[in-house]
Structure formats: C-alpha cells, structure tokens
Design a protein around this motif. Sequence first.
Motif, PDB file in Angstrom:
ATOM      1  N   GLU A   1       0.837  -1.131  -0.063  1.00 16.03           N
ATOM      2  CA  GLU A   1       0.165   0.037  -0.034  1.00 16.03           C
ATOM      3  C   GLU A   1       0.872   1.220  -0.133  1.00 16.03           C
ATOM      4  OE1 GLU A   1      -3.446   1.981   2.862  1.00 16.03           O
ATOM      5  OE2 GLU A   1      -2.310   0.148   3.661  1.00 16.03           O
ATOM      6  N   PHE A   2       1.927   1.297   0.679  1.00 15.25           N
ATOM      7  CA  PHE A   2       2.877   2.581   1.017  1.00 15.25           C
ATOM      8  C   PHE A   2       3.439   2.583  -0.399  1.00 15.25           C
ATOM      9  CE2 PHE A   2       6.945   4.315   1.562  1.00 15.25           C
ATOM     10  CZ  PHE A   2       6.453   5.283   2.107  1.00 15.25           C
TER      11      PHE A   2
ATOM     12  N   GLU B   1       2.821   7.150  -6.368  1.00 15.68           N
ATOM     13  CA  GLU B   1       1.960   8.109  -6.823  1.00 15.68           C
ATOM     14  C   GLU B   1       2.589   9.651  -6.488  1.00 15.68           C
ATOM     15  OE1 GLU B   1      -2.156   7.300  -5.640  1.00 15.68           O
ATOM     16  OE2 GLU B   1      -2.103   5.695  -6.403  1.00 15.68           O
ATOM     17  N   GLU B   2       2.935   9.853  -5.109  1.00 17.13           N
ATOM     18  CA  GLU B   2       3.399  11.220  -4.585  1.00 17.13           C
ATOM     19  C   GLU B   2       4.487  11.712  -5.426  1.00 17.13           C
ATOM     20  OE1 GLU B   2       4.148  14.545  -2.271  1.00 17.13           O
ATOM     21  OE2 GLU B   2       2.315  13.489  -2.972  1.00 17.13           O
ATOM     22  N   ALA B   3       5.685  10.633  -5.575  1.00 21.37           N
ATOM     23  CA  ALA B   3       6.666  11.153  -6.427  1.00 21.37           C
ATOM     24  C   ALA B   3       6.462  11.510  -7.625  1.00 21.37           C
ATOM     25  CB  ALA B   3       7.597  10.045  -6.283  1.00 21.37           C
TER      26      ALA B   3
ATOM     27  N   ALA C   1       5.804  24.878  -0.871  1.00 22.06           N
ATOM     28  CA  ALA C   1       4.790  24.792  -1.792  1.00 22.06           C
ATOM     29  C   ALA C   1       4.409  23.220  -2.152  1.00 22.06           C
ATOM     30  CB  ALA C   1       5.080  25.332  -3.230  1.00 22.06           C
ATOM     31  N   HIS C   2       5.312  22.519  -2.142  1.00 27.70           N
ATOM     32  CA  HIS C   2       5.065  20.696  -2.020  1.00 27.70           C
ATOM     33  C   HIS C   2       4.220  20.429  -0.962  1.00 27.70           C
ATOM     34  CE1 HIS C   2       5.982  16.706  -2.223  1.00 27.70           C
ATOM     35  NE2 HIS C   2       6.528  16.760  -1.213  1.00 27.70           N
TER      36      HIS C   2
ATOM     37  N   PHE D   1      -1.410  12.373   0.388  1.00 28.25           N
ATOM     38  CA  PHE D   1      -0.268  11.120   0.994  1.00 28.25           C
ATOM     39  C   PHE D   1      -0.305  11.138   2.278  1.00 28.25           C
ATOM     40  CE2 PHE D   1       3.946  10.646   2.248  1.00 28.25           C
ATOM     41  CZ  PHE D   1       4.214   9.251   2.101  1.00 28.25           C
ATOM     42  N   ARG D   2      -0.082  12.121   2.760  1.00 31.97           N
ATOM     43  CA  ARG D   2      -0.135  12.394   4.241  1.00 31.97           C
ATOM     44  C   ARG D   2      -1.361  11.684   5.147  1.00 31.97           C
ATOM     45  NH1 ARG D   2       4.271  14.045   7.268  1.00 31.97           N
ATOM     46  NH2 ARG D   2       2.701  13.267   8.757  1.00 31.97           N
ATOM     47  N   GLN D   3      -2.651  11.981   4.599  1.00 34.77           N
ATOM     48  CA  GLN D   3      -3.539  11.532   5.010  1.00 34.77           C
ATOM     49  C   GLN D   3      -3.720   9.853   4.737  1.00 34.77           C
ATOM     50  OE1 GLN D   3      -7.224  12.537   2.807  1.00 34.77           O
ATOM     51  NE2 GLN D   3      -8.521  11.527   4.360  1.00 34.77           N
ATOM     52  N   ARG D   4      -3.336   9.353   3.844  1.00 31.49           N
ATOM     53  CA  ARG D   4      -3.275   7.853   3.450  1.00 31.49           C
ATOM     54  C   ARG D   4      -2.176   7.486   4.396  1.00 31.49           C
ATOM     55  NH1 ARG D   4      -2.826   7.673  -3.054  1.00 31.49           N
ATOM     56  NH2 ARG D   4      -5.112   7.513  -3.406  1.00 31.49           N
TER      57      ARG D   4
END
Length: 82
Positions: A17-18, A24-26, A65-66, A75-78
């Motif tokens: 999952e991570f 996706e985040e990258a 900004a990122h 991403f942080r929420q996940r």
Amino acid sequence: MISLIVTVEVHPERVEEFIQYITEEAADARTKEPGCRRFEISQSVDKPNLFTLTEGYDDLAALEAHRATPHFLLFRQRADSG
C-alpha cells in the motif's frame, strides 16, 4: 537547492500500500511541481519495510509549496491512517 533525505519505516503489512501511495506522490511531485528537481524512492534489501526518500527542491519556497499541494496532503492522510 534544498535536499531532503527521509527515512520511513512502514508496518510490514502495509508495504505494498505504501509503495503505491509513495509512487503516486513522487510522480505527482516530479510532474506537477516546477520547483521539484528530484523525488526518488529506495527500498531496503535487508529490511523491505524500510524506505529512503531523496527529494530536491529549488528553494525553501518550493519545498513549502510541495507540502501544500493536494497530492502531498492526500499522501499524508493515507500514510497517517491505519
């Protein structure tokens, strides 16, 4: 340039999952943020739930900004859930 090296230890049951979320985040950071110069993901061979993220930003403003982008906040929420 601002460089970050982030070490993340993921619960072994959440590794796949991570990987999905951080990949996706990258990709979003590299393609949607003009100030992001690098966002690489490394997974430890000896400890597969240990990751190192290497990020590079033009300056502090680009890093801030990122951290305010919708994809980072998602991403942080996940990452924080579970």
